[in-house]
Scaffold this motif. Structure first.
Motif, PDB file in Angstrom:
ATOM      1  N   ASN A   1       0.819  -1.212   0.000  1.00 35.74           N
ATOM      2  CA  ASN A   1       0.000   0.000   0.000  1.00 35.74           C
ATOM      3  C   ASN A   1       0.852   1.261   0.000  1.00 35.74           C
ATOM      4  OD1 ASN A   1      -2.507  -1.135  -0.211  1.00 35.74           O
ATOM      5  ND2 ASN A   1      -3.043  -0.950   1.955  1.00 35.74           N
TER       6      ASN A   1
ATOM      7  N   LYS B   1     -14.516   6.334  -3.837  1.00 30.12           N
ATOM      8  CA  LYS B   1     -13.705   5.586  -4.795  1.00 30.12           C
ATOM      9  C   LYS B   1     -13.106   6.517  -5.842  1.00 30.12           C
ATOM     10  CE  LYS B   1     -16.408   1.339  -4.335  1.00 30.12           C
ATOM     11  NZ  LYS B   1     -17.178   0.291  -5.056  1.00 30.12           N
TER      12      LYS B   1
ATOM     13  N   ASN C   1      -6.166   1.348  -4.061  1.00 32.04           N
ATOM     14  CA  ASN C   1      -6.304   0.686  -5.364  1.00 32.04           C
ATOM     15  C   ASN C   1      -5.484   1.358  -6.458  1.00 32.04           C
ATOM     16  OD1 ASN C   1      -7.243  -0.802  -7.548  1.00 32.04           O
ATOM     17  ND2 ASN C   1      -9.110   0.405  -7.746  1.00 32.04           N
TER      18      ASN C   1
ATOM     19  N   GLU D   1     -17.703   4.365   1.049  1.00 32.12           N
ATOM     20  CA  GLU D   1     -16.337   4.467   0.537  1.00 32.12           C
ATOM     21  C   GLU D   1     -16.283   5.447  -0.627  1.00 32.12           C
ATOM     22  OE1 GLU D   1     -12.723   1.597  -1.094  1.00 32.12           O
ATOM     23  OE2 GLU D   1     -14.670   0.750  -0.563  1.00 32.12           O
TER      24      GLU D   1
ATOM     25  N   THR E   1      -5.870  -3.363  -3.797  1.00 28.47           N
ATOM     26  CA  THR E   1      -5.931  -3.379  -2.341  1.00 28.47           C
ATOM     27  C   THR E   1      -6.810  -2.226  -1.881  1.00 28.47           C
ATOM     28  OG1 THR E   1      -3.982  -1.970  -2.141  1.00 28.47           O
ATOM     29  CG2 THR E   1      -3.604  -4.346  -2.269  1.00 28.47           C
ATOM     30  N   SER E   2      -6.761  -1.941  -0.586  1.00 28.63           N
ATOM     31  CA  SER E   2      -7.541  -0.805  -0.079  1.00 28.63           C
ATOM     32  C   SER E   2      -7.054   0.517  -0.666  1.00 28.63           C
ATOM     33  CB  SER E   2      -7.456  -0.762   1.449  1.00 28.63           C
ATOM     34  OG  SER E   2      -6.108  -0.700   1.886  1.00 28.63           O
TER      35      SER E   2
ATOM     36  N   LYS F   1     -12.909   6.352   3.515  1.00 27.06           N
ATOM     37  CA  LYS F   1     -14.301   6.196   3.925  1.00 27.06           C
ATOM     38  C   LYS F   1     -14.754   7.460   4.640  1.00 27.06           C
ATOM     39  CE  LYS F   1     -14.338   1.162   4.346  1.00 27.06           C
ATOM     40  NZ  LYS F   1     -14.557   0.005   5.246  1.00 27.06           N
TER      41      LYS F   1
END
Length: 320
Positions: free
Chosen positions: A85, A128, A160, A126, A157-158, A102
Motif C-alpha cells: 500500500n 472511490k 487501489n 467508501e 488493495t484498499s 471512507k
C-alpha cells in the motif's frame, strides 16, 4: 497502457516469443515446500521434482534489483519487507490523486430495531477513484516497476492502483527424471541459550533437505499484445534473457547447493499473434537421459536435441 504513457512506442515488444530454460541443481534444494518440512517439491505421482513459477520470478526480480538498483523505471514491486500500500500511495502522491477513503454519513434510524435496541446507526460510504484515475495509477506503476511491466500485478488493495496482466508468464518447472529427496542431519558446536549450556548440551542438531542432482525444464511465454498494455520494451526483454541466464549466479546459498542455468532456447515469431501453437515449438526441444545403470548426477548424463526445422515465420535463438 494509455497512448501517451511511453514516448517511444517503437521500443515496445512487437513479437511473440516462447522459451525453454534448462537448469540443474546439485546437492541442494531448488524450491522447498513449507507444508512438507521444506522438503524439495515433487509431483507425488511421478516423484519428479517441481519448481514453481513464483520461485523463478523471485530470482529474476532479485537479479534485476541487483544490477539495476537505483535505475529509473527498474524498481521492484514485490520485494521482501515492502508494504504494498505504501508503494501505491507513491503513485497517488505523484499524480495528485486523493487516496480512497471512507467518509461517515449522517446517522439514520436502524431498520427492524428491536425493543430497547439501538434506534440509529452510523453508515460509512467508501469514496472511490474514477476509472480514468485508476488507469493513470496503473500506468504510473507500470512505468516505475519493471516486475509489473514484466509479470503484471493485482494492485486492487484498499489503496487501489488497478490490475494488469503481464506479458511474461512461466509454467511450473519439472525435472526430467524422478528426484531423490534427502534429509540430512547436521550439527553445530554451539548452543543458543544459557539454559541449554547449563543442561550440559554441547551440540545442536538440525536438518538439511537436498537432492543429489536434478535437471529441470521450465517453459515460458512473452505476449506482444500484453506488452503494449504494460509498456514492456525490447530493453526489458533483453534484461529478462540476461536474468534467466545469470539469476543463479547471484543466488548461491548453502541450502540451494550448486544451481546453474544450462540452456536457454528462445523462439521468436515474426508477428504479434505468432505463427504456430506454443507446444509445436516446445516439442522441438528434447532432453533425453543417456544410457546408464547409475542415477543421473550431472548435466553430462543428458543429451539435449533441438530440431531446427522451424515453422514459417519462427526464428530459433540460442541464448545459452
Amino acid at each position: 497502457m494509455s497512448e501517451n504513457q511511453n514516448e517511444n512506442q517503437s521500443d515496445i515488444v512487437n513479437n511473440r516469443y516462447e522459451f525453454v530454460l534448462l537448469f540443474d541443481v546439485e546437492n541442494g534444494n531448488p524450491n522447498g515446500d513449507p507444508d512438507m518440512g521444506n522438503m524439495p517439491r515433487i509431483d507425488p505421482q511421478t516423484n519428479k521434482g517441481v519448481v514453481t513459477d513464483v520461485c523463478l520470478k523471485r530470482k529474476v526480480r532479485d537479479y534485476i534489483d541487483l544490477v539495476k538498483e537505483g535505475v529509473l523505471g527498474h524498481r521492484i514491486y514485490v520485494k521482501s519487507g515492502i508494504v504494498l500500500n505504501n508503494q501505491h500511495l507513491e503513485a497517488y502522491k505523484a499524480l495528485n490523486i486523493v487516496p480512497p477513503q471512507k467518509k461517515q454519513k449522517s446517522k439514520k434510524p436502524k431498520e427492524n430495531a428491536g425493543a430497547g435496541g439501538p434506534k440509529e446507526t452510523e453508515e460509512e460510504q467508501e469514496v472511490k477513484i474514477t476509472k480514468q484515475q485508476e488507469q493513470k495509477l496503473t500506468d504510473f506503476m507500470c512505468q516505475n516497476f519493471i516486475d509489473i511491466r514484466m509479470f503484471g500485478a493485482v494492485m486492487t488493495t484498499s489503496v487501489n492502483c488497478g490490475q494488469v496482466r503481464g506479458p511474461v508468464q512461466m509454467n511450473f518447472s519439472r525435472s526430467i527424471d524422478p528426484i531423490f529427496q534427502n534429509e540430512l542431519s547436521i550439527t553445530r558446536c554451539t548452543v543458543t541459550t544459557e539454559a541449554e549450556a547449563n543442561e550440559g548440551k554441547v551440540h545442536m542438531i538440525g536438518k538439511k533437505q537436498t537432492i543429489p542432482y536434478g535437471l529441470y525444464r521450465a517453459e515460458g511465454y512473452v505476449s506482444a499484445k500484453l506488452a503494449k498494455k504494460t509498456g514492456f520494451t525490447e530493453d526489458d526483454l533483453e534484461l529478462l534473457w540476461e536474468s534467466l541466464v545469470n539469476m543463479f549466479e547471484h543466488d548461491h546459498s548453502a541450502a540451494r547447493g550448486k544451481m546453474s542455468a544450462r540452456k536457454l532456447i528462445v523462439f521468436k515469431h515474426n508477428s504479434e499473434l505468432g505463427c504456430c501453437q506454443s507446444q509445436v515449438l516446445f516439442d522441438k526441444v528434447k532432453v533425453e537421459r543417456l544410457p546408464s545403470n547409475l542415477p543421473p548426477r550431472s548435466f553430462e548424463d543428458y543429451q539435449v536435441t533441438i530440431a531446427r526445422d522451424m515453422p514459417n515465420g519462427v526464428e530459433l535463438i540460442e541464448k545459452l
